[in-house]
Design a protein around this motif. Sequence first.
Motif, PDB file in Angstrom:
ATOM      1  N   GLY A  54      31.147  35.956  54.692  1.00  0.00           N
ATOM      2  CA  GLY A  54      31.868  35.240  55.741  1.00  0.00           C
ATOM      3  C   GLY A  54      33.373  35.411  55.680  1.00  0.00           C
ATOM      4  N   GLY A  55      33.858  36.111  54.649  1.00  0.00           N
ATOM      5  CA  GLY A  55      35.289  36.379  54.562  1.00  0.00           C
ATOM      6  C   GLY A  55      36.050  35.518  53.579  1.00  0.00           C
ATOM      7  N   VAL A  56      35.399  34.535  52.963  1.00  0.00           N
ATOM      8  CA  VAL A  56      36.085  33.682  51.993  1.00  0.00           C
ATOM      9  C   VAL A  56      36.420  34.511  50.748  1.00  0.00           C
ATOM     10  CG1 VAL A  56      35.876  31.663  50.495  1.00  0.00           C
ATOM     11  CG2 VAL A  56      34.953  31.610  52.825  1.00  0.00           C
ATOM     12  N   THR A  57      37.639  34.364  50.273  1.00  0.00           N
ATOM     13  CA  THR A  57      38.090  35.146  49.129  1.00  0.00           C
ATOM     14  C   THR A  57      38.394  34.252  47.933  1.00  0.00           C
ATOM     15  OG1 THR A  57      40.372  35.055  49.922  1.00  0.00           O
ATOM     16  CG2 THR A  57      39.067  36.969  50.562  1.00  0.00           C
ATOM     17  N   VAL A  63      46.443  37.333  39.406  1.00  0.00           N
ATOM     18  CA  VAL A  63      46.728  38.333  40.448  1.00  0.00           C
ATOM     19  C   VAL A  63      47.098  37.707  41.787  1.00  0.00           C
ATOM     20  CG1 VAL A  63      45.149  39.926  39.305  1.00  0.00           C
ATOM     21  CG2 VAL A  63      44.350  38.620  41.293  1.00  0.00           C
ATOM     22  N   LYS A  64      47.024  36.390  41.883  1.00  0.00           N
ATOM     23  CA  LYS A  64      47.349  35.720  43.150  1.00  0.00           C
ATOM     24  C   LYS A  64      48.768  36.065  43.582  1.00  0.00           C
ATOM     25  CE  LYS A  64      44.288  31.699  42.853  1.00  0.00           C
ATOM     26  NZ  LYS A  64      44.195  30.237  42.645  1.00  0.00           N
ATOM     27  N   GLY A  65      48.903  36.409  44.861  1.00  0.00           N
ATOM     28  CA  GLY A  65      50.205  36.768  45.395  1.00  0.00           C
ATOM     29  C   GLY A  65      50.564  38.226  45.206  1.00  0.00           C
ATOM     30  N   ARG A  66      49.790  38.936  44.389  1.00  0.00           N
ATOM     31  CA  ARG A  66      50.072  40.362  44.156  1.00  0.00           C
ATOM     32  C   ARG A  66      48.953  41.265  44.669  1.00  0.00           C
ATOM     33  NH1 ARG A  66      50.376  42.323  39.117  1.00  0.00           N
ATOM     34  NH2 ARG A  66      48.935  40.796  38.218  1.00  0.00           N
ATOM     35  N   PHE A  67      47.723  40.808  44.551  1.00  0.00           N
ATOM     36  CA  PHE A  67      46.564  41.602  44.959  1.00  0.00           C
ATOM     37  C   PHE A  67      45.944  41.003  46.226  1.00  0.00           C
ATOM     38  CE2 PHE A  67      45.197  43.286  40.488  1.00  0.00           C
ATOM     39  CZ  PHE A  67      46.485  43.732  40.270  1.00  0.00           C
ATOM     40  N   THR A  68      45.386  41.879  47.050  1.00  0.00           N
ATOM     41  CA  THR A  68      44.697  41.436  48.254  1.00  0.00           C
ATOM     42  C   THR A  68      43.371  42.172  48.384  1.00  0.00           C
ATOM     43  OG1 THR A  68      46.803  41.012  49.392  1.00  0.00           O
ATOM     44  CG2 THR A  68      44.814  41.156  50.745  1.00  0.00           C
ATOM     45  N   ILE A  69      42.296  41.423  48.524  1.00  0.00           N
ATOM     46  CA  ILE A  69      40.986  42.026  48.747  1.00  0.00           C
ATOM     47  C   ILE A  69      40.661  41.951  50.228  1.00  0.00           C
ATOM     48  CG2 ILE A  69      39.685  39.878  48.323  1.00  0.00           C
ATOM     49  CD1 ILE A  69      37.550  41.628  46.943  1.00  0.00           C
ATOM     50  N   SER A  70      40.036  43.009  50.732  1.00  0.00           N
ATOM     51  CA  SER A  70      39.654  43.033  52.147  1.00  0.00           C
ATOM     52  C   SER A  70      38.380  43.853  52.288  1.00  0.00           C
ATOM     53  CB  SER A  70      40.778  43.623  53.001  1.00  0.00           C
ATOM     54  OG  SER A  70      41.054  44.956  52.611  1.00  0.00           O
ATOM     55  N   ARG A  71      37.766  43.755  53.469  1.00  0.00           N
ATOM     56  CA  ARG A  71      36.539  44.503  53.695  1.00  0.00           C
ATOM     57  C   ARG A  71      36.536  45.090  55.091  1.00  0.00           C
ATOM     58  NH1 ARG A  71      31.985  40.387  52.494  1.00  0.00           N
ATOM     59  NH2 ARG A  71      30.645  42.145  53.011  1.00  0.00           N
ATOM     60  N   ASP A  72      35.902  46.243  55.218  1.00  0.00           N
ATOM     61  CA  ASP A  72      35.673  46.888  56.502  1.00  0.00           C
ATOM     62  C   ASP A  72      34.166  46.983  56.668  1.00  0.00           C
ATOM     63  OD1 ASP A  72      35.238  48.649  58.599  1.00  0.00           O
ATOM     64  OD2 ASP A  72      37.049  49.797  58.188  1.00  0.00           O
TER      65      ASP A  72
END
Length: 116
Positions: A54-57, A63-72
């Motif tokens: 559902g997109g909840v990360t 790593v908060k504020g430095r890394f970003t997880i995403s999906r296609d």
Amino acid sequence: QVQLVESGGGLVQPGGSLRLSCAASGSISSINVMGWYRQAPGKQRELVANIARGGVTVYADSVKGRFTISRDNAKNTIYLQMNSLQPGDTAVYYCNGRNLWSRDYWGQGTQVTVSS
């Protein structure tokens, strides 16, 4: 079965950036959560970040504020954008997929080295 293939690791200087990719194939409709773990020499494997269907990360505090997880979803791929990398981020990074019955699938791992 689910197959996970990572790419994008390498050597980067402190303060630099890398983007990891993980392409999933196989029985991916059963996968509920995908994410990234890392394991440094002599340490236990730890969660870096994950993203639910559902997109909840969720992110590790380190790593908060430095890394970003995403999906296609169209490409069945997740990404980990890593900025402001530090030597402490050096590790083998593993892609993980967890299905509805809490079975884990793992990629082969990709090395990230942060060093000047």
